[in-house]
Scaffold this active site. Structure first.
Site, PDB file in Angstrom:
ATOM      1  N   VAL A  20      -8.040   9.458 -36.772  1.00  0.00           N
ATOM      2  CA  VAL A  20      -7.680  10.887 -36.824  1.00  0.00           C
ATOM      3  C   VAL A  20      -6.935  11.290 -35.548  1.00  0.00           C
ATOM      4  O   VAL A  20      -5.931  12.005 -35.591  1.00  0.00           O
ATOM      5  CB  VAL A  20      -8.940  11.766 -37.048  1.00  0.00           C
ATOM      6  CG1 VAL A  20      -8.651  13.237 -36.780  1.00  0.00           C
ATOM      7  CG2 VAL A  20      -9.477  11.591 -38.468  1.00  0.00           C
ATOM      8  N   GLY A  21      -7.407  10.804 -34.404  1.00  0.00           N
ATOM      9  CA  GLY A  21      -6.813  11.177 -33.117  1.00  0.00           C
ATOM     10  C   GLY A  21      -5.388  10.668 -32.965  1.00  0.00           C
ATOM     11  O   GLY A  21      -4.544  11.338 -32.365  1.00  0.00           O
ATOM     12  N   GLU A  73     -10.038  12.429 -27.198  1.00  0.00           N
ATOM     13  CA  GLU A  73     -11.326  11.787 -26.885  1.00  0.00           C
ATOM     14  C   GLU A  73     -11.725  11.018 -28.135  1.00  0.00           C
ATOM     15  O   GLU A  73     -12.369  11.555 -29.026  1.00  0.00           O
ATOM     16  CB  GLU A  73     -12.379  12.857 -26.559  1.00  0.00           C
ATOM     17  CG  GLU A  73     -12.056  13.700 -25.334  1.00  0.00           C
ATOM     18  CD  GLU A  73     -12.317  12.965 -24.022  1.00  0.00           C
ATOM     19  OE1 GLU A  73     -12.920  11.876 -24.033  1.00  0.00           O
ATOM     20  OE2 GLU A  73     -11.899  13.494 -22.976  1.00  0.00           O
ATOM     21  N   CYS A 130     -20.152   8.020 -28.977  1.00  0.00           N
ATOM     22  CA  CYS A 130     -18.889   7.350 -28.649  1.00  0.00           C
ATOM     23  C   CYS A 130     -19.126   6.312 -27.565  1.00  0.00           C
ATOM     24  O   CYS A 130     -18.398   5.332 -27.454  1.00  0.00           O
ATOM     25  CB  CYS A 130     -17.852   8.378 -28.211  1.00  0.00           C
ATOM     26  SG  CYS A 130     -18.486   9.525 -27.001  1.00  0.00           S
ATOM     27  N   SER A 176     -12.352  10.161 -34.402  1.00  0.00           N
ATOM     28  CA  SER A 176     -12.122   8.729 -34.522  1.00  0.00           C
ATOM     29  C   SER A 176     -10.687   8.435 -34.068  1.00  0.00           C
ATOM     30  O   SER A 176      -9.833   9.339 -34.068  1.00  0.00           O
ATOM     31  CB  SER A 176     -12.303   8.315 -35.980  1.00  0.00           C
ATOM     32  OG  SER A 176     -11.463   9.113 -36.793  1.00  0.00           O
TER      33      SER A 176
END
Ligand code: NAD
Length: 510
Positions: free
Chosen positions: A244-245, A262, A296, A241
């Site tokens: 988090v990324g 990503e 996604c 997500s």
């Protein structure tokens, strides 16, 4: 269950391995895995400890010293054999992907097929790690560049593609000369264990050392944090997500590591008056409800020209009301479950928010109960009238909600809506009008990493570079020249003359 036996999944499994060798830690918590398809218990996994993590890194660093000296085409040969093993195991591994994650059987098989395809791609690539030769301005000088591997490449993967995304990264990274550490999502660890064991067979048959492909299943807050902070890992590919990324990206950048990010998407389809609706309607519905909206690249927004808005709205309501929702292992069903009950709450909250902002639910949104829906994870996909600027429309809700909205002017207005979100993963236009299609693909068109004409937003092929812009993270993985991300570039200049000419004509005499 035969499936689990065939894939060597035990009732209780360990969460850390260097290849053949599994660590036997049992005191870090046990993940109990239930299938979202029926709610039945499948098996459990003991999470790895920090000690296990450190041992894996030691083994990976040793293996890397071996692997960098193996010629790339020989590394490709190992990847070729992995592709063959995956072909042999496709029916069982594909079924486990569906059973553990809840996507349709066809999609589970498709995911394994993607792994096979990227193996094939990587085998070819292993003889094509080409670099440039440049003309030196100095006499008797040769200048060129070459690519070297990085070391340990880690892959952090998301629940919705339990195995394919790992293979996209690991197979390409491997032919480039890297070793791979995989931290899968704790929601789907069994498919990761099964895949790891399949790969381990090839490593054993070829007498390869421990540490080439390693696996660690553990908490994001402990193991995940160690991994992103670890200077032994020069590159981390993070599929997650945006929340988090964003954190992982900052931590990795702070230590000057490389990251492929990503992250979340908020993908739109533009429907113009020149669209072929026979092609467009199934693409919209598949994009929005396929994998229960948990791709996604799922279609989350539909931007419709006002002249056809009411007609499209009616067609979509009809299509949504005819959807078959149920066990994804039954091929008659179009929509399976969400990954867990927590995601059902996220889905319901998003619908409350959109209504509070002025949106209107046209159909769907209910939690399904009763026979066949015992897992509590099945919802009726929602079709919602909304406006692009609503806060909730600006967010990625990882569930089957399609927001429909109008544009009234030219294609420029539709493109502005397409681009008017923080994310930039996938986008499509349906039109037979060349000018509209080309405007959408132009530099002032879609700002996404993926822009399609007359096909939907989801379902990318491995041959292209996959990824997106803005809050999607900017990373690319899979095909094209993505391999360069897993290597370091070096420029080499060789003087084969007997004098020392300096660049830019500078003279230095002693
Ligand atoms: P998530 O962000 O909850 O978790 C993803 C991974 O990050 C998991 O393996 C998790 O354990 C790990 N993680 C969590 N905290 C961490 C930390 N502090 N350090 C290191 N790792 C940590 O995502 P999810 O729910 O599993 O997956 C859905 C999300 O992933 C969606 O937003 C979706 O759009 C995105 N996604 C993006 C792509 C893409 O290619 N752009 C592909 C698939 C999924």
């Amino acid at each position: 269950m035969d499936l689990l036996n065939e894939l060597k999944i035990e009732k209780k499994n360990y969460g850390a391995s260097t290849g053949q060798k599994w660590f036997t830690t049992e005191d870090q918590g046990e993940l109990k895995i239930y299938t979202p398809t029926t709610g039945e218990y499948i098996a459990s996994v003991y999470q790895a400890s920090e000690e296990d993590y450190k041992k894996i890194i030691t083994s990976s660093l040793e293996a890397y010293q071996y692997w960098i000296k193996v010629p790339a085409p020989k590394r490709g040969e190992i990847v070729r054999q992995i592709g063959i093993k995956l072909r042999e195991n496709k029916p069982t591994l594909g079924a486990l992907v569906s059973y553990e994650m809840g996507k349709s059987l066809q999609e589970g098989m498709g995911e394994v097929q993607e792994m096979i395809d990227i193996c094939d791609f990587a085998v070819g690539l292993s003889r094509q790690l080409y670099a440039n030769m440049m003309q030196s301005e100095r006499p008797m000088h040769r200048m060129y560049e070459q690519y070297h591997p990085l070391g340990i490449v880690a892959t952090i993967s998301a629940f919705n593609f339990p195995v394919a995304v790992w293979a996209w990264n690991a197979m390409v990274a491997a032919v480039c000369g890297n070793v791979n550490l995989w931290k899968p999502s704790s929601k789907v660890p069994l498919t990761a264990i099964a895949t790891h064991k399949i790969v381990a067979q090839v490593l054993k048959e070829n007498n390869l050392p421990e540490g080439l492909f390693t696996l660690i299943i553990g908490k994001g807050s402990t193991i995940g944090e160690m991994l992103i902070n670890d200077t032994n890992i020069p590159m981390v590919s993070v599929t997650a997500s945006t929340h988090v990324g964003r954190h992982a990206g900052q931590v990795i950048a702070k230590r000057f590591g490389k990251a492929i990010l990503e992250l979340g998407g908020n993908n739109a389809i533009i429907l113009t008056p020149d669209a072929d609706l026979k092609v467009a309607i199934p693409a919209i519905v598949f994009g929005a409800v396929g994998t229960a909206g948990q791709r996604c690249t799922s279609t989350r927004r539909l931007i419709i020209h006002e002249s056809m808005y009411e007609k499209i709205k009616d067609s979509l309501i009809k299509a949504y009301n005819s959807l078959k929702i149920g066990n994804p292992l039954d091929e008659k069903n179009h929509v399976g479950p969400l990954i867990d009950k927590g995601t059902v709450v996220v889905f319901q909250d998003a619908l409350k928010k959109v209504v509070a902002e002025g949106g209107k639910i046209l159909t769907g949104g209910e939690l399904l109960e009763g026979k066949g829906y015992e897992s509590g994870c099945y919802v009726k996909p929602a079709l919602v009238e909304a406006e692009n600027h609503y806060e909730i429309v600006q967010e990625e809700t990882f569930a089957p909600i399609l927001y429909i909205m109008k544009y009234s002017g030219s294609i420029d207005e539709a493109i502005k809506l397409n681009n008017g979100v923080k994310q930039g993963l996938s986008s499509s236009i349906f039109t037979n009008n060349l000018r509209e299609a080309e405007a959408f693909l132009s530099a002032w068109g879609s700002d996404c990493g993926i822009a399609n004409v007359n096909i939907g937003t989801s379902g990318a092929e491995i041959g292209g570079a996959f990824g997106g812009e803005k809050e999607t993270g900017g990373g690319r993985e899979a095909g094209s020249d993505v391999w360069k991300c897993y290597m370091r570039r070096q420029t080499n200049t060789i003087n084969y003359g007997t004098t020392l000419p300096l660049a830019q004509g500078i003279k230095f005499e002693i």
